[in-house]
Design an enzyme around this catalytic site. Structure first.
Site, mmCIF file in Angstrom:
data_model
loop_
_atom_site.group_PDB
_atom_site.id
_atom_site.type_symbol
_atom_site.label_atom_id
_atom_site.label_comp_id
_atom_site.label_asym_id
_atom_site.label_seq_id
_atom_site.Cartn_x
_atom_site.Cartn_y
_atom_site.Cartn_z
ATOM 1 N N ASP A 111 0.866 -1.182 0.000
ATOM 2 C CA ASP A 111 0.000 0.000 0.000
ATOM 3 C C ASP A 111 0.907 1.238 0.000
ATOM 4 O O ASP A 111 1.440 1.614 -1.028
ATOM 5 C CB ASP A 111 -0.933 -0.059 1.218
ATOM 6 C CG ASP A 111 -2.090 0.923 1.146
ATOM 7 O OD1 ASP A 111 -1.965 1.948 0.464
ATOM 8 O OD2 ASP A 111 -3.120 0.672 1.776
ATOM 9 N N LYS A 139 -0.574 -1.563 -4.937
ATOM 10 C CA LYS A 139 -1.349 -0.370 -5.275
ATOM 11 C C LYS A 139 -0.375 0.796 -5.480
ATOM 12 O O LYS A 139 -0.102 1.549 -4.545
ATOM 13 C CB LYS A 139 -2.353 -0.036 -4.168
ATOM 14 C CG LYS A 139 -3.489 -1.021 -4.049
ATOM 15 C CD LYS A 139 -4.663 -0.458 -3.273
ATOM 16 C CE LYS A 139 -4.417 -0.474 -1.799
ATOM 17 N NZ LYS A 139 -5.644 -0.116 -1.022
#
Length: 197
Positions: A111, A139
């Protein structure tokens, strides 16, 4: 809903499937073959990041045709939230030394990169022979620190996701696919064990 009907947990209309089970399993097998080739002749030590990576690690290690050992570390920057707090803390340290081991960190999702960066720096200080990362999901839009995963399952958009080990409020880890909840707060309030109107 009829009184004797039970709401379907696996087919909740609030969930939009992002990566189905077949694609997940095919990619894990590919990663296992790649890792097997890259670490041929060496004994691999897997470190799974609790709790999110448990399902991915379980499938991945069975796809690796090598002698290997494993351990787990608990590390958190989420708490009960759906977004990273940026504050990293170890909740469970490793059981065995990493000294002189070829270590593969198995993570569910990259993340912000803060958690993995913190963990990688700790592991490097423990005299590992080599260190690499296998991450199921990445991501890129969320990165605050760039982290290189040698083995990466899928790159996804900046959505909160659940399933295949990933949770919201400790629920939904057992979904066999990766899904985007339309309303993450709604998931924790559903009662799928009882009958309803």
């Amino acid at each position: 809903m009829a009184a004797n009907q039970r709401a379907s947990f696996m087919n909740d209309s609030n969930l939009k499937v992002l990566i189905d089970s077949d694609r997940l399993q095919a990619r894990v097998r590919e990663l296992g073959r790649q890792i097997t080739e890259d670490y041929a002749g060496r004994e691999l030590h897997l470190v799974g990041v609790l709790k999110g990576a448990c399902v991915f690690m379980s499938d991945l290690m069975r796809a690796i045709d090598l002698p290997l050992t494993l351990d787990f570390i608990g590390i958190s920057s989420y708490g009960a939230s759906t977004t990273s707090s940026g504050e990293v803390r170890i909740t469970k340290d490793l059981d065995v030394s990493l000294a002189h081991k070829d270590v593969l960190v198995v993570e569910d999702i990259i993340d912000t990169g803060l958690t993995l960066n913190y963990m990688v720096n700790i592991f490097r200080s423990r005299e590992v022979n080599s260190l690499a990362i296998a991450a199921l999901l990445d991501k890129p839009e969320r990165h605050e620190i760039e982290i290189e995963a040698r083995y990466l399952g899928f790159t996804i958009p900046n959505h909160f996701v659940v399933g295949y080990g990933l949770d919201v409020g400790e629920v939904y880890r057992n979904l066999p696919f990766i899904a985007v909840p339309e309303n993450p707060d709604h998931l924790t309030r559903r009662d799928f064990s009882s009958t309803g109107e």
